[in-house]
Motif scaffolding. Structure first.
Motif, PDB file in Angstrom:
ATOM      1  N   UNK A 296      11.497   8.796   2.048  1.00 32.88           N
ATOM      2  CA  UNK A 296      10.891   7.530   1.684  1.00 32.88           C
ATOM      3  C   UNK A 296      11.654   6.954   0.484  1.00 32.88           C
ATOM      4  N   UNK A 297      11.983   5.677   0.545  1.00 28.74           N
ATOM      5  CA  UNK A 297      12.680   4.993  -0.543  1.00 28.74           C
ATOM      6  C   UNK A 297      11.777   4.802  -1.752  1.00 28.74           C
ATOM      7  N   UNK A 298      12.437   4.607  -2.889  1.00 32.29           N
ATOM      8  CA  UNK A 298      11.714   4.224  -4.092  1.00 32.29           C
ATOM      9  C   UNK A 298      11.490   2.722  -4.102  1.00 32.29           C
ATOM     10  N   UNK A 299      10.461   2.285  -4.827  1.00 30.06           N
ATOM     11  CA  UNK A 299      10.235   0.848  -4.934  1.00 30.06           C
ATOM     12  C   UNK A 299      10.447   0.324  -6.352  1.00 30.06           C
ATOM     13  N   UNK A 300      10.711   1.241  -7.304  1.00 29.50           N
ATOM     14  CA  UNK A 300      10.972   0.836  -8.684  1.00 29.50           C
ATOM     15  C   UNK A 300      11.964   1.803  -9.309  1.00 29.50           C
ATOM     16  N   UNK A 301      12.945   1.272 -10.030  1.00 33.93           N
ATOM     17  CA  UNK A 301      13.926   2.092 -10.734  1.00 33.93           C
ATOM     18  C   UNK A 301      13.852   1.739 -12.219  1.00 33.93           C
TER      19      UNK A 301
ATOM     20  N   UNK B 150      14.287  -3.032  -3.016  1.00 32.53           N
ATOM     21  CA  UNK B 150      13.905  -3.314  -1.630  1.00 32.53           C
ATOM     22  C   UNK B 150      13.758  -1.998  -0.890  1.00 32.53           C
ATOM     23  N   UNK B 151      12.636  -1.823  -0.239  1.00 33.05           N
ATOM     24  CA  UNK B 151      12.365  -0.597   0.508  1.00 33.05           C
ATOM     25  C   UNK B 151      12.837  -0.795   1.942  1.00 33.05           C
ATOM     26  N   UNK B 152      13.665   0.145   2.426  1.00 35.00           N
ATOM     27  CA  UNK B 152      14.218   0.064   3.775  1.00 35.00           C
ATOM     28  C   UNK B 152      14.461   1.472   4.305  1.00 35.00           C
ATOM     29  N   UNK B 153      13.434   2.331   4.218  1.00 28.52           N
ATOM     30  CA  UNK B 153      13.577   3.724   4.666  1.00 28.52           C
ATOM     31  C   UNK B 153      13.944   3.762   6.140  1.00 28.52           C
ATOM     32  N   UNK B 154      14.775   4.669   6.566  1.00 29.47           N
ATOM     33  CA  UNK B 154      15.369   5.772   5.806  1.00 29.47           C
ATOM     34  C   UNK B 154      16.756   5.432   5.238  1.00 29.47           C
ATOM     35  N   UNK B 155      17.126   4.162   5.201  1.00 27.31           N
ATOM     36  CA  UNK B 155      18.439   3.789   4.689  1.00 27.31           C
ATOM     37  C   UNK B 155      18.542   4.045   3.188  1.00 27.31           C
ATOM     38  N   UNK B 156      19.757   4.282   2.724  1.00 19.51           N
ATOM     39  CA  UNK B 156      19.968   4.569   1.306  1.00 19.51           C
ATOM     40  C   UNK B 156      19.789   3.303   0.468  1.00 19.51           C
ATOM     41  N   UNK B 157      19.584   3.513  -0.825  1.00 23.11           N
ATOM     42  CA  UNK B 157      19.431   2.425  -1.767  1.00 23.11           C
ATOM     43  C   UNK B 157      20.514   2.536  -2.840  1.00 23.11           C
ATOM     44  N   UNK B 158      20.795   1.436  -3.500  1.00 20.84           N
ATOM     45  CA  UNK B 158      21.716   1.467  -4.629  1.00 20.84           C
ATOM     46  C   UNK B 158      21.306   0.376  -5.610  1.00 20.84           C
TER      47      UNK B 158
ATOM     48  N   UNK C 116      10.484   5.629  -8.589  1.00 17.46           N
ATOM     49  CA  UNK C 116       9.083   5.846  -8.221  1.00 17.46           C
ATOM     50  C   UNK C 116       8.736   5.102  -6.940  1.00 17.46           C
ATOM     51  N   UNK C 117       7.691   5.612  -6.294  1.00 22.90           N
ATOM     52  CA  UNK C 117       7.107   4.968  -5.120  1.00 22.90           C
ATOM     53  C   UNK C 117       5.653   5.408  -5.039  1.00 22.90           C
ATOM     54  N   UNK C 118       5.000   5.119  -3.949  1.00 22.17           N
ATOM     55  CA  UNK C 118       3.572   5.415  -3.832  1.00 22.17           C
ATOM     56  C   UNK C 118       3.259   6.907  -3.833  1.00 22.17           C
ATOM     57  N   UNK C 119       4.267   7.750  -3.619  1.00 26.98           N
ATOM     58  CA  UNK C 119       4.017   9.197  -3.596  1.00 26.98           C
ATOM     59  C   UNK C 119       4.338   9.882  -4.912  1.00 26.98           C
TER      60      UNK C 119
END
Length: 65
Positions: A1-6, A21-29, A49-52
């Motif tokens: 699961x992607x993070x929604x805040x860095x 931007x959340x786009x699971x399961x794609x990577x973020x940068x 961080x994210x909801x989990x």
């Protein structure tokens, strides 16, 4: 699961935080821009961080000369 805040920490203090931007399961940068730093050694880490929950990277030291 992607993070929604860095969050960027400098010497343990929050210096910048923004939503991702959340786009699971794609990577973020993301990028952080630095300028006008005084000569010194700084410790940086990022938190994600994210909801989990929340996780934080290991710190790195950067020396500005």
């Amino acid at each position: 699961m992607n993070g929604d805040k860095v969050t960027l920490y400098e010497n343990g203090d929050i210096v910048e935080s923004f939503s991702l931007s959340v786009d699971s399961p794609n990577s973020q940068s993301c990028t952080f821009d630095f300028s006008d730093k005084s000569d010194d050694t700084y410790s940086y880490c990022v938190g994600l961080s994210n909801s989990t929950g929340f996780t934080r990277s290991d710190a790195i030291e950067v020396t500005v000369i």
